[in-house]
Design a protein around this motif. Structure first.
Motif, PDB file in Angstrom:
ATOM      1  N   GLN A 168       0.831  -1.203   0.000  1.00 56.97           N
ATOM      2  CA  GLN A 168       0.000   0.000   0.000  1.00 56.97           C
ATOM      3  C   GLN A 168       0.870   1.259   0.000  1.00 56.97           C
ATOM      4  O   GLN A 168       0.506   2.273  -0.600  1.00 56.97           O
ATOM      5  N   GLU A 169       2.004   1.184   0.671  1.00 59.89           N
ATOM      6  CA  GLU A 169       2.918   2.334   0.693  1.00 59.89           C
ATOM      7  C   GLU A 169       3.525   2.570  -0.695  1.00 59.89           C
ATOM      8  O   GLU A 169       3.752   3.715  -1.099  1.00 59.89           O
ATOM      9  N   VAL A 170       3.787   1.465  -1.420  1.00 67.01           N
ATOM     10  CA  VAL A 170       4.291   1.601  -2.787  1.00 67.01           C
ATOM     11  C   VAL A 170       3.218   2.243  -3.663  1.00 67.01           C
ATOM     12  O   VAL A 170       3.494   3.166  -4.445  1.00 67.01           O
ATOM     13  N   LYS A 171       1.981   1.766  -3.524  1.00 68.19           N
ATOM     14  CA  LYS A 171       0.869   2.310  -4.308  1.00 68.19           C
ATOM     15  C   LYS A 171       0.655   3.792  -4.003  1.00 68.19           C
ATOM     16  O   LYS A 171       0.400   4.602  -4.900  1.00 68.19           O
ATOM     17  N   SER A 172       0.756   4.141  -2.729  1.00 66.20           N
ATOM     18  CA  SER A 172       0.588   5.534  -2.331  1.00 66.20           C
ATOM     19  C   SER A 172       1.691   6.410  -2.920  1.00 66.20           C
ATOM     20  O   SER A 172       1.440   7.539  -3.383  1.00 66.20           O
ATOM     21  N   ALA A 173       2.920   5.866  -2.929  1.00 67.76           N
ATOM     22  CA  ALA A 173       4.060   6.629  -3.452  1.00 67.76           C
ATOM     23  C   ALA A 173       3.921   6.891  -4.944  1.00 67.76           C
ATOM     24  O   ALA A 173       4.192   7.997  -5.421  1.00 67.76           O
ATOM     25  N   VAL A 174       3.485   5.877  -5.695  1.00 65.66           N
ATOM     26  CA  VAL A 174       3.360   6.069  -7.138  1.00 65.66           C
ATOM     27  C   VAL A 174       2.187   6.992  -7.474  1.00 65.66           C
ATOM     28  O   VAL A 174       2.230   7.761  -8.442  1.00 65.66           O
ATOM     29  N   GLN A 175       1.148   6.946  -6.664  1.00 63.28           N
ATOM     30  CA  GLN A 175       0.010   7.828  -6.879  1.00 63.28           C
ATOM     31  C   GLN A 175       0.359   9.288  -6.581  1.00 63.28           C
ATOM     32  O   GLN A 175      -0.259  10.207  -7.121  1.00 63.28           O
ATOM     33  N   ASP A 176       1.332   9.498  -5.715  1.00 64.15           N
ATOM     34  CA  ASP A 176       1.747  10.863  -5.370  1.00 64.15           C
ATOM     35  C   ASP A 176       2.491  11.551  -6.512  1.00 64.15           C
ATOM     36  O   ASP A 176       2.640  12.779  -6.512  1.00 64.15           O
ATOM     37  N   ILE A 177       2.987  10.764  -7.470  1.00 57.98           N
ATOM     38  CA  ILE A 177       3.668  11.367  -8.620  1.00 57.98           C
ATOM     39  C   ILE A 177       2.635  12.084  -9.475  1.00 57.98           C
ATOM     40  O   ILE A 177       1.628  11.511  -9.878  1.00 57.98           O
ATOM     41  N   ASP A 178       2.881  13.357  -9.733  1.00 54.08           N
ATOM     42  CA  ASP A 178       1.953  14.176 -10.513  1.00 54.08           C
ATOM     43  C   ASP A 178       2.359  14.148 -11.984  1.00 54.08           C
ATOM     44  O   ASP A 178       3.418  14.654 -12.352  1.00 54.08           O
ATOM     45  N   GLY A 179       1.523  13.531 -12.810  1.00 52.35           N
ATOM     46  CA  GLY A 179       1.842  13.394 -14.224  1.00 52.35           C
ATOM     47  C   GLY A 179       1.909  14.702 -14.977  1.00 52.35           C
ATOM     48  O   GLY A 179       2.468  14.755 -16.078  1.00 52.35           O
ATOM     49  N   SER A 180       1.377  15.770 -14.410  1.00 54.82           N
ATOM     50  CA  SER A 180       1.373  17.077 -15.098  1.00 54.82           C
ATOM     51  C   SER A 180       2.546  17.961 -14.678  1.00 54.82           C
ATOM     52  O   SER A 180       2.681  19.086 -15.159  1.00 54.82           O
ATOM     53  N   VAL A 181       3.379  17.458 -13.786  1.00 56.16           N
ATOM     54  CA  VAL A 181       4.519  18.240 -13.277  1.00 56.16           C
ATOM     55  C   VAL A 181       5.814  17.627 -13.808  1.00 56.16           C
ATOM     56  O   VAL A 181       5.932  16.409 -13.923  1.00 56.16           O
ATOM     57  N   LEU A 182       6.797  18.470 -14.144  1.00 52.07           N
ATOM     58  CA  LEU A 182       8.084  17.985 -14.633  1.00 52.07           C
ATOM     59  C   LEU A 182       8.725  17.054 -13.610  1.00 52.07           C
ATOM     60  O   LEU A 182       8.672  17.304 -12.403  1.00 52.07           O
ATOM     61  N   THR A 183       9.347  15.993 -14.106  1.00 53.72           N
ATOM     62  CA  THR A 183       9.970  14.996 -13.233  1.00 53.72           C
ATOM     63  C   THR A 183      10.999  15.618 -12.297  1.00 53.72           C
ATOM     64  O   THR A 183      11.049  15.301 -11.106  1.00 53.72           O
ATOM     65  N   LEU A 184      11.820  16.525 -12.855  1.00 57.51           N
ATOM     66  CA  LEU A 184      12.881  17.123 -12.044  1.00 57.51           C
ATOM     67  C   LEU A 184      12.340  18.026 -10.948  1.00 57.51           C
ATOM     68  O   LEU A 184      13.061  18.380 -10.026  1.00 57.51           O
ATOM     69  N   GLU A 185      11.082  18.412 -11.049  1.00 56.35           N
ATOM     70  CA  GLU A 185      10.473  19.239 -10.008  1.00 56.35           C
ATOM     71  C   GLU A 185       9.819  18.397  -8.918  1.00 56.35           C
ATOM     72  O   GLU A 185       9.296  18.938  -7.944  1.00 56.35           O
ATOM     73  N   GLN A 186       9.840  17.084  -9.077  1.00 51.14           N
ATOM     74  CA  GLN A 186       9.290  16.194  -8.057  1.00 51.14           C
ATOM     75  C   GLN A 186      10.168  14.946  -7.918  1.00 51.14           C
ATOM     76  O   GLN A 186       9.683  13.822  -7.830  1.00 51.14           O
ATOM     77  N   LYS A 187      11.489  15.209  -7.914  1.00 56.00           N
ATOM     78  CA  LYS A 187      12.433  14.107  -7.785  1.00 56.00           C
ATOM     79  C   LYS A 187      12.202  13.302  -6.513  1.00 56.00           C
ATOM     80  O   LYS A 187      12.340  12.085  -6.509  1.00 56.00           O
ATOM     81  N   ASP A 188      11.871  13.983  -5.428  1.00 57.85           N
ATOM     82  CA  ASP A 188      11.665  13.290  -4.154  1.00 57.85           C
ATOM     83  C   ASP A 188      10.530  12.269  -4.251  1.00 57.85           C
ATOM     84  O   ASP A 188      10.626  11.164  -3.702  1.00 57.85           O
ATOM     85  N   LYS A 189       9.469  12.642  -4.953  1.00 60.99           N
ATOM     86  CA  LYS A 189       8.329  11.724  -5.087  1.00 60.99           C
ATOM     87  C   LYS A 189       8.694  10.511  -5.937  1.00 60.99           C
ATOM     88  O   LYS A 189       8.320   9.384  -5.609  1.00 60.99           O
ATOM     89  N   VAL A 190       9.415  10.761  -7.023  1.00 57.95           N
ATOM     90  CA  VAL A 190       9.825   9.661  -7.897  1.00 57.95           C
ATOM     91  C   VAL A 190      10.778   8.729  -7.156  1.00 57.95           C
ATOM     92  O   VAL A 190      10.638   7.495  -7.202  1.00 57.95           O
ATOM     93  N   ASN A 191      11.735   9.323  -6.449  1.00 55.97           N
ATOM     94  CA  ASN A 191      12.687   8.510  -5.693  1.00 55.97           C
ATOM     95  C   ASN A 191      12.011   7.752  -4.552  1.00 55.97           C
ATOM     96  O   ASN A 191      12.415   6.636  -4.222  1.00 55.97           O
ATOM     97  N   LYS A 192      10.993   8.345  -3.963  1.00 61.37           N
ATOM     98  CA  LYS A 192      10.263   7.664  -2.886  1.00 61.37           C
ATOM     99  C   LYS A 192       9.583   6.404  -3.435  1.00 61.37           C
ATOM    100  O   LYS A 192       9.585   5.352  -2.787  1.00 61.37           O
ATOM    101  N   PHE A 193       9.011   6.517  -4.626  1.00 57.29           N
ATOM    102  CA  PHE A 193       8.397   5.339  -5.238  1.00 57.29           C
ATOM    103  C   PHE A 193       9.433   4.243  -5.450  1.00 57.29           C
ATOM    104  O   PHE A 193       9.210   3.080  -5.116  1.00 57.29           O
ATOM    105  N   PHE A 194      10.599   4.619  -6.028  1.00 55.99           N
ATOM    106  CA  PHE A 194      11.653   3.628  -6.249  1.00 55.99           C
ATOM    107  C   PHE A 194      12.091   2.989  -4.926  1.00 55.99           C
ATOM    108  O   PHE A 194      12.312   1.775  -4.851  1.00 55.99           O
TER     109      PHE A 194
END
Length: 205
Positions: A168-194
């Motif tokens: 569930q924590e993995v699912k929550s992390a991937v859902q937190d990634i905002d598809g409309s925002v540049l990846t480099l502006e949400q590196k923490d969210k992407v890295n949290k999912f990984f």
């Protein structure tokens, strides 16, 4: 008394100058020929180098098709250096590949066939690096990540019922990634999912 005619010797310096001119002309002719060959060789080397780079980028996916080398340990080792995330998205591209390999390796270990799922995810994830300047990479990462999370959840439900909260924590992390925002502006969210995905896969050992 007979007059003795003395013939003056013709000077030889014109011949010397002529010889030097000929030598200079020959030198430039041969030197230019060598330069042309060197330019051709350089151009050939550049073409070979470019081809090698293109082949390497293409092979990056082809060589990893159904390849589980490294498995979970390889994935955890790769995502250990999150500072490599850059504008060319090489880090996220490779992290997705390593994650797919880790999930595939875990499924093989558990005798679960996920080939069809992984192939579909791979086709989506390949688009991440096709255009380095595109602004929708986060959406593609989220899409591929969500599919991988679903596969992880299926493995968890079949073999590791105690890890439901971790998934569930993995699912929550991937859902937190905002598809409309540049990846480099949400590196923490992407890295949290990984990180969360790596954590749950590690606990499945």
């Amino acid at each position: 008394m007979a007059e003795i005619k003395v013939e003056k010797k013709k000077p030889i310096w014109p011949w010397i100058i002529a010889g030097l001119i000929v030598l200079v002309i020959l030198y430039f002719l041969f030197a230019n020929g060598d330069d042309d060959e060197m330019i051709d060789e350089t151009e050939q080397e550049q073409v070979i180098d470019t081809t090698s780079i293109e082949e390497e980028n293409t092979a990056n996916w082809d060589n990893n098709r159904n390849d589980t080398v490294g498995g979970v340990d390889g994935y955890l080792s790769y995502i250990g250096d999150e500072s490599r995330m850059g504008i060319d998205h090489e880090y996220t591209n490779n992290a997705i590949i390593y994650l797919m390999n880790a999930v595939q390796a875990k499924a093989n270990e558990l005798n679960v066939n996920i080939d069809a799922d992984i192939e579909e995810i791979r086709q989506k994830a390949e688009k991440i690096t096709q255009d380095p300047m595109a602004t929708n990479h986060a959406d593609k990462i989220k899409d591929a990540g969500s599919d991988l999370t679903n596969v992880i959840e299926n493995l968890q439900e079949e073999q590791f019922p105690d890890l439901s909260q971790d998934v569930q924590e993995v699912k929550s992390a991937v859902q937190d990634i905002d598809g409309s925002v540049l990846t480099l502006e949400q590196k923490d969210k992407v890295n949290k999912f990984f990180d969360e995905a790596g954590d749950v896969l590690n606990k499945m050992s």
